[in-house]
Enzyme design. Sequence first.
Site, PDB file in Angstrom:
ATOM      1  N   GLU B  58      -8.582 -74.916 -16.554  1.00  0.00           N
ATOM      2  CA  GLU B  58      -9.583 -74.338 -17.458  1.00  0.00           C
ATOM      3  C   GLU B  58      -9.210 -74.490 -18.922  1.00  0.00           C
ATOM      4  O   GLU B  58     -10.077 -74.637 -19.792  1.00  0.00           O
ATOM      5  CB  GLU B  58      -9.787 -72.853 -17.134  1.00  0.00           C
ATOM      6  CG  GLU B  58     -10.329 -72.583 -15.731  1.00  0.00           C
ATOM      7  CD  GLU B  58      -9.252 -72.641 -14.652  1.00  0.00           C
ATOM      8  OE1 GLU B  58      -8.049 -72.706 -14.999  1.00  0.00           O
ATOM      9  OE2 GLU B  58      -9.603 -72.611 -13.455  1.00  0.00           O
ATOM     10  N   ASP B 117     -13.620 -60.778  -3.060  1.00  0.00           N
ATOM     11  CA  ASP B 117     -12.461 -61.471  -3.627  1.00  0.00           C
ATOM     12  C   ASP B 117     -11.481 -60.516  -4.316  1.00  0.00           C
ATOM     13  O   ASP B 117     -10.299 -60.816  -4.456  1.00  0.00           O
ATOM     14  CB  ASP B 117     -12.905 -62.546  -4.634  1.00  0.00           C
ATOM     15  CG  ASP B 117     -13.238 -63.865  -3.952  1.00  0.00           C
ATOM     16  OD1 ASP B 117     -13.036 -63.960  -2.728  1.00  0.00           O
ATOM     17  OD2 ASP B 117     -13.716 -64.783  -4.641  1.00  0.00           O
ATOM     18  N   ARG B 167     -22.520 -63.062  -9.658  1.00  0.00           N
ATOM     19  CA  ARG B 167     -22.536 -63.692  -8.338  1.00  0.00           C
ATOM     20  C   ARG B 167     -23.610 -63.075  -7.447  1.00  0.00           C
ATOM     21  O   ARG B 167     -24.222 -63.750  -6.627  1.00  0.00           O
ATOM     22  CB  ARG B 167     -21.172 -63.495  -7.669  1.00  0.00           C
ATOM     23  CG  ARG B 167     -21.132 -63.933  -6.216  1.00  0.00           C
ATOM     24  CD  ARG B 167     -19.740 -63.769  -5.621  1.00  0.00           C
ATOM     25  NE  ARG B 167     -19.701 -64.274  -4.255  1.00  0.00           N
ATOM     26  CZ  ARG B 167     -19.828 -63.506  -3.175  1.00  0.00           C
ATOM     27  NH1 ARG B 167     -19.986 -62.203  -3.298  1.00  0.00           N
ATOM     28  NH2 ARG B 167     -19.805 -64.030  -1.969  1.00  0.00           N
TER      29      ARG B 167
END
Lengths: 283, 314
Positions: B58, B117, B167
């Site tokens: 990134e 997650d 999300r």
Amino acid sequence: MIEASKKKQLRLLACRVRQLVIEGTFNAKCGHPGGSLSMADMLTYLYFAEMKVDPQNPKDADRDRFVLSKGHCAPALYGALALKGFFPVEDIKTLRKYGSYLQGHPDMKGVPGVDMSTGSLGQGISAAVGMALSAKLNKKDYRVYTVLGDGELQEGQVWEAAMFAANKQLDNLVAVVDNNNLQIDGTIEEVNSPYPIAEKFRAFRWNVVEIDGHDLDAIEDALNAAREQKGTPTVVIMKTTKGKDVSFMENKASWHGAAPNAEQYGIAMQELTELYTKISEEA
Amino acid sequence: MADAVRKATRESYGEALIELANEGKNIYVLDADLAEATKTITFKKAYPDRHIDCGIAEQNMMSIAAGMAACGNTVFASSFAMFASGRAFEQVRNSIGYPHLPVKIGATHAGISVGEDGASHQCCEDIALMRSIPGMTVIVPADDVEAKQAVKAAAEIDGPVYLRFGRLAVPVVFTEDYKFEVGKGAILKDGTDVTIIANGLMIERSLEAAEKLLEEGISARVVNMATVKPLDSALVIESAKKTGAVVVAEEHSIIGGLGSAVCEVLSEEYPVPVVRLGVKDVFGKSGPALELLDKFGLNAQGVMQSAKEAIAKK
């Protein structure tokens, strides 16, 4: 081999760049002379013999790009840009002063001829990769050059950029490693050795050229070889002397980030003036 | 609301990128091995030559985006909010922010609604980080309609933009005639007793809370503050003057986000009681997104309770 009169001119210009490094850091009372002096020959060759840049049109979309990934060596970059005509040589004396556009590290918004703002190590090479990628995507034929410090190779981002550049076959990109072997805390081996540098870049599938960074003929050969290279980026690993051509600064880590005082300034300028005269008088 | 169409704003992001390119906008989209998740995959399928996968790197991606932008390209760089704003913070600050380059950071999977997650991927600090960078525009769209408009507005800004997407599929709360404007808040429902300033998925919850508060005789104004920076200070101050109490509801840490931004304005310009509803200086946890939002109090009930606290402090 560079033609004799051109080579003499380049040597004189490199000497002038070095004088401006001393001038700038002395007036600023701070800055980074050591690594500026070590890359002065490469920078001089790039701006006066290699890159297509026009001081009258510094934002030309088709110009070659230069990114000083080792941004703390701005004094040398500013010296080369001033001599090239991007801004008045006299302004070098305002380096690092409040209100000057010559910021401590290169600021693309304020300095004519600076293509990328840098200073935080490891980021410049990635930006240069982005520029080289842009040339490919936008179907332009400009080339991109960047200079990194050897200590900078300790930054992980350099290797992220190296991996990406090879995978994208950026043969329009030349990275130069200024291998003066010194960083702030000592030699690069003592601190955290990046050696073997050539093998690392080869492993990342770069074309590797190793030269003496104070030999202008070798610099020319290396950059010509890079131009001929197809399908891979080129890294020029150049052995240099930190503090080159100022006797008391040579090979001293302590001159990484310290300015000369008045007495030292006098000695340095005298040495560089003598060198300039000597080169001038050569056949 | 229960019957509304649901769609994650990350989906809207991918679709809006295609629309931008279809309209002839010269954009490039970068991703860091998350194209399937950030939904730039939809753009990649439509414009493969304009999508560059930088792999799991990134920091390099953000500086590459800067280099491309310095060559005159409009670049969208995508990753999860955690990595875009956190891992690559200094690249965003120095390579993109300092030279004020037109890189648009499309950050998905923001907040605790990432779900299972867990904390390592639930970024509740991104707004705090991004709004501290001079010249950075920070936008948190609430739904599909707003997200698409925000992406297109971002492309027109001559400078860096941080776009925060989720999300979780969220209801479409705006109709097609809704007009998003950068730097402007929108009064979605007017009221007199308290103002609820919210963004992202807290808009749905704030509207629901306002309806229920009304049943209890409390009149709440609901302001959608999609642009966290530059903040619509005028609307914040006007709302404080009108209602005398403010709740800020966001899916972000109560430190440094929209709540802090509102407090910064009101404490200097027009002090009134403010209650910040958000993630209370703790890390997230694994679990289904909706269950997590309830556990962390980021629901209509939490907004109602905050509204009553704010009113009680008047």
